[in-house]
Design a protein around this motif. Structure first.
Motif, PDB file in Angstrom:
ATOM      1  N   MET A  14     -32.216 -65.056 159.245  1.00 37.29           N
ATOM      2  CA  MET A  14     -32.492 -65.902 160.396  1.00 37.29           C
ATOM      3  C   MET A  14     -31.396 -65.626 161.419  1.00 37.29           C
ATOM      4  O   MET A  14     -30.252 -66.025 161.223  1.00 37.29           O
ATOM      5  N   PRO A  15     -31.697 -64.942 162.514  1.00 39.51           N
ATOM      6  CA  PRO A  15     -30.635 -64.510 163.430  1.00 39.51           C
ATOM      7  C   PRO A  15     -29.939 -65.642 164.169  1.00 39.51           C
ATOM      8  O   PRO A  15     -28.846 -65.458 164.685  1.00 39.51           O
ATOM      9  N   VAL A  16     -30.569 -66.811 164.237  1.00 41.04           N
ATOM     10  CA  VAL A  16     -29.935 -68.001 164.800  1.00 41.04           C
ATOM     11  C   VAL A  16     -30.271 -69.172 163.894  1.00 41.04           C
ATOM     12  O   VAL A  16     -31.434 -69.376 163.534  1.00 41.04           O
ATOM     13  N   LEU A  17     -29.267 -69.927 163.522  1.00 43.85           N
ATOM     14  CA  LEU A  17     -29.460 -71.141 162.730  1.00 43.85           C
ATOM     15  C   LEU A  17     -29.338 -72.349 163.639  1.00 43.85           C
ATOM     16  O   LEU A  17     -28.475 -72.390 164.513  1.00 43.85           O
ATOM     17  N   ALA A  18     -30.208 -73.325 163.442  1.00 48.25           N
ATOM     18  CA  ALA A  18     -30.140 -74.570 164.214  1.00 48.25           C
ATOM     19  C   ALA A  18     -30.342 -75.722 163.256  1.00 48.25           C
ATOM     20  O   ALA A  18     -31.283 -75.711 162.456  1.00 48.25           O
ATOM     21  N   TRP A  19     -29.438 -76.687 163.318  1.00 46.34           N
ATOM     22  CA  TRP A  19     -29.585 -77.847 162.441  1.00 46.34           C
ATOM     23  C   TRP A  19     -28.945 -79.059 163.089  1.00 46.34           C
ATOM     24  O   TRP A  19     -28.253 -78.963 164.098  1.00 46.34           O
ATOM     25  N   ARG A  20     -29.220 -80.197 162.490  1.00 43.63           N
ATOM     26  CA  ARG A  20     -28.756 -81.479 163.029  1.00 43.63           C
ATOM     27  C   ARG A  20     -27.925 -82.228 161.996  1.00 43.63           C
ATOM     28  O   ARG A  20     -28.205 -82.202 160.807  1.00 43.63           O
ATOM     29  N   GLU A  21     -26.918 -82.911 162.477  1.00 46.03           N
ATOM     30  CA  GLU A  21     -26.145 -83.871 161.693  1.00 46.03           C
ATOM     31  C   GLU A  21     -26.111 -85.150 162.500  1.00 46.03           C
ATOM     32  O   GLU A  21     -25.231 -85.348 163.330  1.00 46.03           O
ATOM     33  N   ALA A  61     -24.681 -84.347 171.468  1.00 50.08           N
ATOM     34  CA  ALA A  61     -23.713 -83.271 171.682  1.00 50.08           C
ATOM     35  C   ALA A  61     -24.163 -82.060 170.894  1.00 50.08           C
ATOM     36  O   ALA A  61     -24.912 -82.172 169.919  1.00 50.08           O
ATOM     37  N   LEU A  62     -23.693 -80.880 171.332  1.00 52.03           N
ATOM     38  CA  LEU A  62     -24.078 -79.612 170.709  1.00 52.03           C
ATOM     39  C   LEU A  62     -22.842 -78.771 170.451  1.00 52.03           C
ATOM     40  O   LEU A  62     -21.924 -78.725 171.275  1.00 52.03           O
ATOM     41  N   ILE A  63     -22.824 -78.086 169.298  1.00 48.53           N
ATOM     42  CA  ILE A  63     -21.792 -77.102 168.991  1.00 48.53           C
ATOM     43  C   ILE A  63     -22.440 -75.730 168.892  1.00 48.53           C
ATOM     44  O   ILE A  63     -23.394 -75.528 168.148  1.00 48.53           O
ATOM     45  N   LEU A  64     -21.909 -74.771 169.653  1.00 44.25           N
ATOM     46  CA  LEU A  64     -22.295 -73.369 169.551  1.00 44.25           C
ATOM     47  C   LEU A  64     -21.234 -72.638 168.727  1.00 44.25           C
ATOM     48  O   LEU A  64     -20.029 -72.788 168.988  1.00 44.25           O
ATOM     49  N   ALA A 202     -14.806 -82.497 165.589  1.00 43.60           N
ATOM     50  CA  ALA A 202     -14.138 -83.736 165.984  1.00 43.60           C
ATOM     51  C   ALA A 202     -14.352 -84.006 167.477  1.00 43.60           C
ATOM     52  O   ALA A 202     -14.627 -85.147 167.880  1.00 43.60           O
ATOM     53  N   ILE A 203     -14.244 -82.980 168.293  1.00 40.04           N
ATOM     54  CA  ILE A 203     -14.480 -83.131 169.741  1.00 40.04           C
ATOM     55  C   ILE A 203     -15.931 -83.503 170.002  1.00 40.04           C
ATOM     56  O   ILE A 203     -16.225 -84.425 170.786  1.00 40.04           O
ATOM     57  N   ALA A 204     -16.857 -82.793 169.354  1.00 38.49           N
ATOM     58  CA  ALA A 204     -18.282 -83.046 169.583  1.00 38.49           C
ATOM     59  C   ALA A 204     -18.674 -84.447 169.129  1.00 38.49           C
ATOM     60  O   ALA A 204     -19.465 -85.126 169.804  1.00 38.49           O
ATOM     61  N   ARG A 205     -18.143 -84.903 168.018  1.00 35.49           N
ATOM     62  CA  ARG A 205     -18.470 -86.253 167.549  1.00 35.49           C
ATOM     63  C   ARG A 205     -17.894 -87.311 168.487  1.00 35.49           C
ATOM     64  O   ARG A 205     -18.511 -88.359 168.709  1.00 35.49           O
ATOM     65  N   LEU A 207     -17.550 -86.914 171.687  1.00 36.18           N
ATOM     66  CA  LEU A 207     -18.461 -86.894 172.830  1.00 36.18           C
ATOM     67  C   LEU A 207     -19.782 -87.585 172.492  1.00 36.18           C
ATOM     68  O   LEU A 207     -20.336 -88.323 173.311  1.00 36.18           O
ATOM     69  N   ALA A 208     -20.290 -87.348 171.275  1.00 33.34           N
ATOM     70  CA  ALA A 208     -21.562 -87.949 170.863  1.00 33.34           C
ATOM     71  C   ALA A 208     -21.467 -89.461 170.784  1.00 33.34           C
ATOM     72  O   ALA A 208     -22.472 -90.167 170.942  1.00 33.34           O
ATOM     73  N   ALA A 209     -20.270 -89.985 170.538  1.00 35.10           N
ATOM     74  CA  ALA A 209     -20.081 -91.435 170.465  1.00 35.10           C
ATOM     75  C   ALA A 209     -19.846 -92.050 171.847  1.00 35.10           C
ATOM     76  O   ALA A 209     -19.788 -93.272 171.977  1.00 35.10           O
ATOM     77  N   GLY A 210     -19.735 -91.237 172.868  1.00 37.25           N
ATOM     78  CA  GLY A 210     -19.477 -91.735 174.214  1.00 37.25           C
ATOM     79  C   GLY A 210     -20.735 -92.222 174.910  1.00 37.25           C
ATOM     80  O   GLY A 210     -21.841 -92.145 174.361  1.00 37.25           O
ATOM     81  N   PRO A 211     -20.594 -92.723 176.136  1.00 40.05           N
ATOM     82  CA  PRO A 211     -21.748 -93.229 176.897  1.00 40.05           C
ATOM     83  C   PRO A 211     -22.578 -92.066 177.440  1.00 40.05           C
ATOM     84  O   PRO A 211     -22.098 -91.322 178.306  1.00 40.05           O
ATOM     85  N   PRO A 212     -23.798 -91.850 176.959  1.00 40.56           N
ATOM     86  CA  PRO A 212     -24.568 -90.649 177.329  1.00 40.56           C
ATOM     87  C   PRO A 212     -24.795 -90.488 178.830  1.00 40.56           C
ATOM     88  O   PRO A 212     -24.624 -89.387 179.359  1.00 40.56           O
ATOM     89  N   LEU A 213     -25.184 -91.556 179.507  1.00 39.97           N
ATOM     90  CA  LEU A 213     -25.461 -91.449 180.939  1.00 39.97           C
ATOM     91  C   LEU A 213     -24.198 -91.110 181.711  1.00 39.97           C
ATOM     92  O   LEU A 213     -24.200 -90.225 182.576  1.00 39.97           O
ATOM     93  N   ALA A 214     -23.108 -91.788 181.411  1.00 37.95           N
ATOM     94  CA  ALA A 214     -21.855 -91.552 182.128  1.00 37.95           C
ATOM     95  C   ALA A 214     -21.359 -90.120 181.918  1.00 37.95           C
ATOM     96  O   ALA A 214     -20.911 -89.460 182.860  1.00 37.95           O
ATOM     97  N   LEU A 215     -21.444 -89.628 180.686  1.00 38.33           N
ATOM     98  CA  LEU A 215     -20.996 -88.265 180.418  1.00 38.33           C
ATOM     99  C   LEU A 215     -21.893 -87.240 181.105  1.00 38.33           C
ATOM    100  O   LEU A 215     -21.409 -86.250 181.669  1.00 38.33           O
ATOM    101  N   ALA A 216     -23.198 -87.477 181.072  1.00 37.03           N
ATOM    102  CA  ALA A 216     -24.133 -86.556 181.723  1.00 37.03           C
ATOM    103  C   ALA A 216     -23.883 -86.496 183.223  1.00 37.03           C
ATOM    104  O   ALA A 216     -23.842 -85.411 183.826  1.00 37.03           O
ATOM    105  N   LEU A 217     -23.708 -87.650 183.843  1.00 36.20           N
ATOM    106  CA  LEU A 217     -23.483 -87.683 185.283  1.00 36.20           C
ATOM    107  C   LEU A 217     -22.113 -87.109 185.655  1.00 36.20           C
ATOM    108  O   LEU A 217     -21.971 -86.430 186.674  1.00 36.20           O
ATOM    109  N   THR A 218     -21.115 -87.357 184.814  1.00 36.49           N
ATOM    110  CA  THR A 218     -19.780 -86.820 185.076  1.00 36.49           C
ATOM    111  C   THR A 218     -19.782 -85.298 185.054  1.00 36.49           C
ATOM    112  O   THR A 218     -19.238 -84.642 185.953  1.00 36.49           O
ATOM    113  N   ARG A 219     -20.387 -84.716 184.007  1.00 33.25           N
ATOM    114  CA  ARG A 219     -20.400 -83.249 183.932  1.00 33.25           C
ATOM    115  C   ARG A 219     -21.213 -82.657 185.081  1.00 33.25           C
ATOM    116  O   ARG A 219     -20.848 -81.628 185.636  1.00 33.25           O
ATOM    117  N   ARG A 220     -22.292 -83.330 185.484  1.00 32.82           N
ATOM    118  CA  ARG A 220     -23.103 -82.808 186.580  1.00 32.82           C
ATOM    119  C   ARG A 220     -22.335 -82.874 187.895  1.00 32.82           C
ATOM    120  O   ARG A 220     -22.389 -81.949 188.709  1.00 32.82           O
TER     121      ARG A 220
END
Length: 266
Positions: A14-21, A61-64, A202-205, A207-220
């Motif tokens: 499988m050339p790319v693996l994708a999974w969720r935690e 949040a996503l980890i590459l 640790a960083i991704a978790r 971020l995942a625990a943060g406020p989704p709307l605020a983080l989305a708007l901040t990065r945009r």
């Protein structure tokens, strides 16, 4: 490939693996036998994994990352020369994947190690935060094979390190160590190889625990800032703040701050 609860398979099947935690998603490049050189199958699988994320409703949040000895070691040169249209088709698939990835508003973390070469520079820079193992080597590399960079490298690299440094990296194709990449502003953190995934998770978790709307708007706001004049950007900030202020997460954040406790965002 559906975005499913998969564990890492260290074969090339499988050339790319994708999974969720939970709310944390992973995309891992998985051609360890080829040091994750990108062929058409990998490029297509990456696009599908990104498209699956685009319809997921509960990812925060996503980890590459990359399996084996490298994050991505550039394009598979043998695959690119096997047919006249192969190189262009691989690039088209990677660009389609990255276009979808760019539209995903939740934060993305890249965990890189080994080789980050060629278009991998652009893929890595598509993440919001980048953690690199101490032994990582970075190289734009395209000119070494008579090509120009792809995967958004020429758009993202000068925004990360400035035009003069980007020109040096892209024209001379000299390798850059992880400490030098950190000093240049190309990456956010450098850690011991054994600590790479733990730090990225640790960083991704967090971020995942943060406020989704605020983080989305901040990065945009940050991403779009260079495309606006100041007055237009002030209006965009005001609009974004108004959206946040009307949200349940804002009420929870303010209450938690006043009560001196940890906020619990929805």
């Amino acid at each position: 490939m559906p975005l499913a609860d998969l564990r890492a398979d260290t074969t090339d099947a499988m050339p790319v693996l994708a999974w969720r935690e939970g709310s944390l998603a992973h995309i891992r490049f998985n051609r360890p036998g080829a040091r994750n050189a990108v062929d058409l199958a990998m490029a297509r699988a990456f696009r599908v994994a990104c498209e699956d994320l685009a319809v997921a409703t509960d990812v925060r949040a996503l980890i590459l990352s990359g399996e084996g000895r490298a994050f991505l070691s550039g394009g598979d040169l043998q695959a690119m020369t096997s047919a006249i249209d192969s190189a262009a088709e691989i690039v088209d698939e990677m660009h389609s994947a990255l276009a979808v990835l760019e539209r995903l508003e939740f934060p993305k973390v890249a965990a890189v190690h080994g080789a980050v070469a060629g278009g991998a520079i652009g893929v890595m820079l598509a993440a919001d935060l980048i953690v690199a193992a101490q032994d990582t080597r970075f190289n734009v590399a395209a000119a070494l094979v008579g090509a120009s960079p792809e995967c958004g490298t020429t758009w993202r690299l000068p925004r990360a390190v400035g035009l003069r440094r980007a020109l040096e990296l892209a024209l001379l194709c000299e390798p850059l160590s992880a400490p030098d990449a950190f000093a240049a502003g190309l990456i956010n953190r450098v850690v011991a190889p054994a600590e790479l995934m733990a730090e990225a998770e640790a960083i991704a978790r967090r971020l995942a625990a943060g406020p989704p709307l605020a983080l989305a708007l901040t990065r945009r706001l940050l991403i779009d800032a260079s495309e606006r004049d100041l007055m237009a950007h002030l209006r965009a900030e005001a609009e974004s703040f108004a959206l946040c202020a009307a949200s349940a997460d804002f009420a929870e954040g303010v209450t938690a701050m006043l009560q001196k406790r940890q906020a619990h965002f929805g």
